[in-house]
Design a protein around this motif. Structure first.
Motif, mmCIF file in Angstrom:
data_model
loop_
_atom_site.group_PDB
_atom_site.id
_atom_site.type_symbol
_atom_site.label_atom_id
_atom_site.label_comp_id
_atom_site.label_asym_id
_atom_site.label_seq_id
_atom_site.Cartn_x
_atom_site.Cartn_y
_atom_site.Cartn_z
ATOM 1 N N GLY A 99 5.118 -46.459 52.702
ATOM 2 C CA GLY A 99 5.949 -47.332 52.314
ATOM 3 C C GLY A 99 6.809 -47.246 52.050
ATOM 4 N N SER A 100 6.891 -48.037 50.531
ATOM 5 C CA SER A 100 8.834 -47.417 50.048
ATOM 6 C C SER A 100 9.462 -47.420 48.965
ATOM 7 C CB SER A 100 10.210 -48.162 50.545
ATOM 8 O OG SER A 100 9.611 -48.828 51.621
ATOM 9 N N LEU A 101 9.609 -46.644 48.459
ATOM 10 C CA LEU A 101 10.165 -46.385 46.784
ATOM 11 C C LEU A 101 11.855 -46.622 46.537
ATOM 12 C CD1 LEU A 101 8.039 -43.627 45.093
ATOM 13 C CD2 LEU A 101 7.729 -46.378 44.587
ATOM 14 N N ARG A 102 12.010 -46.947 45.602
ATOM 15 C CA ARG A 102 13.932 -47.021 45.149
ATOM 16 C C ARG A 102 13.951 -46.217 44.152
ATOM 17 N NH1 ARG A 102 18.669 -51.161 43.845
ATOM 18 N NH2 ARG A 102 17.290 -51.542 42.073
ATOM 19 N N LEU A 103 14.263 -44.572 43.819
ATOM 20 C CA LEU A 103 14.589 -44.180 42.749
ATOM 21 C C LEU A 103 16.211 -44.717 42.016
ATOM 22 C CD1 LEU A 103 13.615 -40.639 44.515
ATOM 23 C CD2 LEU A 103 12.040 -42.515 43.307
ATOM 24 N N SER A 104 15.775 -44.434 40.349
ATOM 25 C CA SER A 104 17.124 -44.717 39.880
ATOM 26 C C SER A 104 17.446 -44.224 39.020
ATOM 27 C CB SER A 104 17.134 -46.229 39.063
ATOM 28 O OG SER A 104 16.516 -47.765 39.852
ATOM 29 N N CYS A 105 18.931 -43.396 38.906
ATOM 30 C CA CYS A 105 19.708 -42.425 37.870
ATOM 31 C C CYS A 105 20.571 -42.832 37.529
ATOM 32 C CB CYS A 105 20.142 -41.495 38.970
ATOM 33 S SG CYS A 105 20.661 -40.151 37.674
ATOM 34 N N ALA A 106 20.773 -43.044 35.971
ATOM 35 C CA ALA A 106 21.463 -44.108 34.814
ATOM 36 C C ALA A 106 22.379 -42.738 34.592
ATOM 37 C CB ALA A 106 20.918 -44.750 34.386
ATOM 38 N N ALA A 107 23.329 -42.651 34.813
ATOM 39 C CA ALA A 107 24.244 -42.150 33.679
ATOM 40 C C ALA A 107 24.742 -42.320 32.444
ATOM 41 C CB ALA A 107 25.970 -40.970 34.373
ATOM 42 N N SER A 108 24.727 -41.579 31.531
ATOM 43 C CA SER A 108 25.707 -41.543 30.277
ATOM 44 C C SER A 108 26.740 -40.905 29.962
ATOM 45 C CB SER A 108 24.411 -42.134 29.298
ATOM 46 O OG SER A 108 23.615 -41.006 29.002
ATOM 47 N N GLY A 109 27.018 -40.951 29.153
ATOM 48 C CA GLY A 109 28.232 -39.789 28.129
ATOM 49 C C GLY A 109 29.224 -39.471 29.416
ATOM 50 N N ARG A 110 29.591 -39.613 30.081
ATOM 51 C CA ARG A 110 30.831 -39.452 31.153
ATOM 52 C C ARG A 110 30.745 -40.474 32.444
ATOM 53 N NH1 ARG A 110 33.396 -34.875 33.395
ATOM 54 N NH2 ARG A 110 34.200 -35.950 34.543
ATOM 55 N N THR A 111 31.567 -41.302 33.419
ATOM 56 C CA THR A 111 31.406 -41.498 34.890
ATOM 57 C C THR A 111 31.942 -39.939 35.291
ATOM 58 O OG1 THR A 111 33.468 -41.911 34.411
ATOM 59 C CG2 THR A 111 32.555 -43.285 33.975
ATOM 60 N N PHE A 112 31.266 -40.519 36.476
ATOM 61 C CA PHE A 112 31.820 -39.670 38.125
ATOM 62 C C PHE A 112 32.706 -39.908 38.152
ATOM 63 C CE2 PHE A 112 29.119 -36.501 36.182
ATOM 64 C CZ PHE A 112 28.041 -36.757 35.417
ATOM 65 N N SER A 113 34.225 -40.746 38.470
ATOM 66 C CA SER A 113 34.101 -41.139 39.235
ATOM 67 C C SER A 113 35.165 -41.025 40.246
ATOM 68 C CB SER A 113 35.162 -42.758 38.499
ATOM 69 O OG SER A 113 35.971 -42.742 37.868
ATOM 70 N N ASN A 114 35.692 -39.664 39.773
ATOM 71 C CA ASN A 114 36.289 -38.597 40.864
ATOM 72 C C ASN A 114 35.169 -37.841 41.232
ATOM 73 O OD1 ASN A 114 38.875 -39.776 40.305
ATOM 74 N ND2 ASN A 114 38.483 -38.306 38.173
#
Length: 126
Positions: free
Chosen positions: A16-31
Protein backbone atom coordinates in the motif's frame (compact mmCIF):
# COMPACT_ATOMS: atom_id res chain seq x y z
CA UNK A 1 9.37 29.51 17.78
CA UNK A 2 10.06 26.97 15.06
CA UNK A 3 7.75 24.00 14.84
CA UNK A 4 7.62 21.01 12.54
CA UNK A 5 4.33 19.15 12.60
CA UNK A 6 4.04 15.78 10.89
CA UNK A 7 0.84 14.11 9.79
CA UNK A 8 -0.30 11.25 7.57
CA UNK A 9 0.98 8.20 9.40
CA UNK A 10 -1.15 5.15 9.98
CA UNK A 11 -1.66 1.44 9.41
CA UNK A 12 -1.45 0.06 5.88
CA UNK A 13 -1.08 -3.36 4.31
CA UNK A 14 2.08 -4.37 2.52
CA UNK A 15 2.09 -2.99 -1.00
CA UNK A 16 0.00 0.00 0.00
CA UNK A 17 0.79 3.70 0.06
CA UNK A 18 0.86 6.57 2.52
CA UNK A 19 1.77 10.24 2.22
CA UNK A 20 3.40 12.00 5.13
CA UNK A 21 3.31 15.77 5.50
CA UNK A 22 5.49 18.06 7.57
CA UNK A 23 4.40 21.66 7.98
CA UNK A 24 7.02 24.11 9.17
CA UNK A 25 6.18 27.30 11.04
CA UNK A 26 8.21 30.04 12.64
CA UNK A 27 10.75 30.31 9.82
CA UNK A 28 11.47 29.13 6.33
CA UNK A 29 14.30 26.87 5.20
CA UNK A 30 14.77 28.34 1.75
CA UNK A 31 18.56 28.24 2.12
CA UNK A 32 18.67 24.83 3.71
CA UNK A 33 17.12 21.42 3.48
CA UNK A 34 14.44 19.28 5.01
CA UNK A 35 14.45 15.57 5.44
CA UNK A 36 12.81 12.47 6.83
CA UNK A 37 14.31 9.97 9.22
CA UNK A 38 12.75 6.90 10.79
CA UNK A 39 13.29 4.82 13.88
CA UNK A 40 12.05 1.29 14.39
CA UNK A 41 11.84 -0.28 17.86
CA UNK A 42 15.28 -1.22 19.14
CA UNK A 43 17.06 0.41 16.21
CA UNK A 44 18.88 3.67 15.65
CA UNK A 45 17.25 6.54 13.81
CA UNK A 46 18.10 6.25 10.13
CA UNK A 47 18.03 8.58 7.16
CA UNK A 48 15.19 8.12 4.67
CA UNK A 49 15.12 11.09 2.29
CA UNK A 50 16.07 14.76 2.04
CA UNK A 51 15.46 17.71 -0.25
CA UNK A 52 17.45 20.90 -0.76
CA UNK A 53 14.79 23.55 -0.60
CA UNK A 54 16.02 25.99 -3.24
CA UNK A 55 17.41 23.58 -5.87
CA UNK A 56 14.92 20.76 -5.17
CA UNK A 57 17.79 18.27 -5.31
CA UNK A 58 16.67 15.09 -3.58
CA UNK A 59 18.46 12.27 -1.79
CA UNK A 60 17.25 8.83 -0.76
CA UNK A 61 18.37 5.90 1.30
CA UNK A 62 19.01 2.84 -0.85
CA UNK A 63 16.29 0.95 1.00
CA UNK A 64 13.56 3.35 -0.21
CA UNK A 65 14.89 4.47 -3.58
CA UNK A 66 12.29 3.94 -6.29
CA UNK A 67 9.46 3.56 -3.76
CA UNK A 68 9.49 6.85 -1.82
CA UNK A 69 9.38 10.38 -3.18
CA UNK A 70 10.17 13.54 -1.24
CA UNK A 71 8.79 16.87 -2.41
CA UNK A 72 8.10 20.32 -1.06
CA UNK A 73 5.50 23.05 -1.40
CA UNK A 74 7.14 26.45 -1.08
CA UNK A 75 3.87 28.34 -0.58
CA UNK A 76 2.79 26.04 2.25
CA UNK A 77 6.28 25.68 3.76
CA UNK A 78 5.59 21.96 3.78
CA UNK A 79 7.55 18.88 2.82
CA UNK A 80 5.96 15.59 1.82
CA UNK A 81 7.02 11.97 1.70
CA UNK A 82 5.03 9.82 -0.70
CA UNK A 83 5.56 6.19 0.23
CA UNK A 84 4.54 3.50 -2.24
CA UNK A 85 4.98 -0.28 -2.30
CA UNK A 86 5.31 -0.27 1.46
CA UNK A 87 6.94 -3.24 3.17
CA UNK A 88 6.69 -4.48 6.77
CA UNK A 89 10.30 -3.38 7.28
CA UNK A 90 9.21 0.21 6.64
CA UNK A 91 7.37 0.12 9.97
CA UNK A 92 8.79 2.86 12.18
CA UNK A 93 8.19 6.27 13.67
CA UNK A 94 8.92 8.79 10.93
CA UNK A 95 10.46 12.13 11.88
CA UNK A 96 10.64 15.32 9.87
CA UNK A 97 13.83 17.35 10.22
CA UNK A 98 15.05 20.72 9.01
CA UNK A 99 18.41 22.37 8.57
CA UNK A 100 18.60 26.15 8.02
CA UNK A 101 21.77 25.87 5.92
CA UNK A 102 23.35 23.45 3.48
CA UNK A 103 26.67 24.03 5.19
CA UNK A 104 25.80 22.25 8.39
CA UNK A 105 26.80 18.77 7.31
CA UNK A 106 25.91 15.85 5.12
CA UNK A 107 22.27 15.29 4.27
CA UNK A 108 22.18 11.77 5.74
CA UNK A 109 23.54 12.66 9.18
CA UNK A 110 21.23 13.06 12.14
CA UNK A 111 23.47 15.82 13.52
CA UNK A 112 23.03 17.96 10.40
CA UNK A 113 19.46 18.87 11.30
CA UNK A 114 18.61 21.50 13.89
CA UNK A 115 14.86 21.14 14.11
CA UNK A 116 12.76 17.99 14.52
CA UNK A 117 9.10 17.09 14.52
CA UNK A 118 7.43 14.92 17.10
CA UNK A 119 7.17 11.89 14.83
CA UNK A 120 4.34 9.98 13.22
CA UNK A 121 3.86 6.21 13.38
CA UNK A 122 3.80 4.17 10.19
CA UNK A 123 2.84 0.51 10.53
CA UNK A 124 2.89 -1.85 7.57
CA UNK A 125 1.20 -5.21 8.06
CA UNK A 126 2.16 -8.30 6.11
Amino acid sequence: QVQLVESGGGLVQAGGSLRLSCAASGRTFSNGRMGWFRQAPGKVREFVAAINWRTIITYYANSVKGRFTISRDNARNTVYLQMNSLKPEDTAVYYCAAAPSLLGGNYYLYSTYEYWGQGTQVTVSS
